[in-house]
Design a protein around this motif. Structure first.
Motif, PDB file in Angstrom:
ATOM      1  N   GLU A 168       0.828  -1.216   0.000  1.00 52.34           N
ATOM      2  CA  GLU A 168       0.000   0.000   0.000  1.00 52.34           C
ATOM      3  C   GLU A 168       0.860   1.262   0.000  1.00 52.34           C
ATOM      4  O   GLU A 168       0.390   2.337  -0.373  1.00 52.34           O
ATOM      5  N   ASN A 169       2.104   1.123   0.418  1.00 54.89           N
ATOM      6  CA  ASN A 169       3.028   2.258   0.471  1.00 54.89           C
ATOM      7  C   ASN A 169       4.211   2.076  -0.472  1.00 54.89           C
ATOM      8  O   ASN A 169       5.288   2.646  -0.236  1.00 54.89           O
ATOM      9  N   ALA A 170       3.994   1.320  -1.530  1.00 54.28           N
ATOM     10  CA  ALA A 170       5.089   0.993  -2.451  1.00 54.28           C
ATOM     11  C   ALA A 170       5.715   2.240  -3.059  1.00 54.28           C
ATOM     12  O   ALA A 170       6.944   2.332  -3.200  1.00 54.28           O
ATOM     13  N   ALA A 171       4.884   3.223  -3.434  1.00 50.52           N
ATOM     14  CA  ALA A 171       5.413   4.435  -4.059  1.00 50.52           C
ATOM     15  C   ALA A 171       6.366   5.168  -3.128  1.00 50.52           C
ATOM     16  O   ALA A 171       7.333   5.796  -3.577  1.00 50.52           O
ATOM     17  N   CYS A 172       6.109   5.065  -1.842  1.00 48.91           N
ATOM     18  CA  CYS A 172       6.945   5.758  -0.860  1.00 48.91           C
ATOM     19  C   CYS A 172       8.350   5.167  -0.795  1.00 48.91           C
ATOM     20  O   CYS A 172       9.287   5.826  -0.341  1.00 48.91           O
ATOM     21  N   MET A 173       8.464   3.915  -1.234  1.00 50.30           N
ATOM     22  CA  MET A 173       9.757   3.232  -1.157  1.00 50.30           C
ATOM     23  C   MET A 173      10.443   3.143  -2.517  1.00 50.30           C
ATOM     24  O   MET A 173      11.429   2.439  -2.666  1.00 50.30           O
ATOM     25  N   SER A 174       9.910   3.867  -3.514  1.00 48.16           N
ATOM     26  CA  SER A 174      10.536   3.867  -4.827  1.00 48.16           C
ATOM     27  C   SER A 174      11.820   4.686  -4.790  1.00 48.16           C
ATOM     28  O   SER A 174      12.081   5.425  -3.834  1.00 48.16           O
TER      29      SER A 174
END
Length: 198
Positions: A168-174
């Protein structure tokens, strides 16, 4: 009578939503790769009528399951996880259709950004997982599973819930999140609750 029939239908529907192995399908975790995986239980509480489990049993089992599930990802963003198991219930035998206690595992999870040397989020994420309903939803796992099998099922669901939260927070870890993505990162602090393969 109608309420009991509706409840029975709901339980049957939930029992049928499972898959045999949730580790087969990888989720989109952005550029995530697992760094340190630290699982502790310094203030572990045992729920009422629970079978016994030691902090070492639960932390060792969950750490191994997280390594198995999250170790499959090979992105460029190193993320460390800290998990504090707070409470558990390993269901004892009950009375079919009358009293069927369920196993539960509750924990707080923190994701750390190795690059920044700090947490991704202010507050820990609360994760609560239940045992799989499966074929034993009428009689309960206390009658159908050993203590070890109950632990295995709970840590599998816990690892799955943590994986879902990270997705759900994948974009934050890009590697290069946009300003809008950063603004919306790690906002939802409602507990993640998982049972079966939902």
């Amino acid at each position: 009578m109608t309420r009991f029939l509706a409840l029975g239908a709901l339980i049957i529907a939930l029992a049928g939503c499972g898959e045999s192995d949730g580790t087969a399908e990888k989720l989109d975790l952005g550029d995530f790769t697992l760094g340190h995986n630290i699982v502790v239980a310094p203030d572990l509480k045992k729920g009422p009528t629970s079978r016994n489990a030691t902090p070492e049993e639960l932390t060792t089992a969950l750490k191994a399951e997280l390594d198995k599930r999250l170790g499959r990802y090979d992105g460029e963003r190193l993320v460390h996880l800290g998990v504090n198991i707070g409470a558990y219930v390993l269901a004892r035998p009950g009375l079919p259709l009358v009293y069927t206690p369920k196993s539960v595992l509750a924990m707080n999870v923190t994701a750390w950004d190795d690059r920044a040397g700090e947490k991704f989020h202010e507050k820990p994420k609360q994760v609560i997982v239940l045992e799989n309903l499966g074929e034993s939803f009428i009689v309960g796992s206390g009658l159908t599973q050993t203590r070890e099998e109950q632990i295995d099922g709970l840590v599998q669901n816990a690892a799955k819930a943590i994986e879902k939260w990270l997705a759900e927070n994948a974009a934050c870890m890009s590697e290069a999140p946009t300003a809008e993505e950063l603004e919306n990162c790690w906002k939802d602090q409602e507990p993640v609750e998982i049972s079966d393969e939902t």
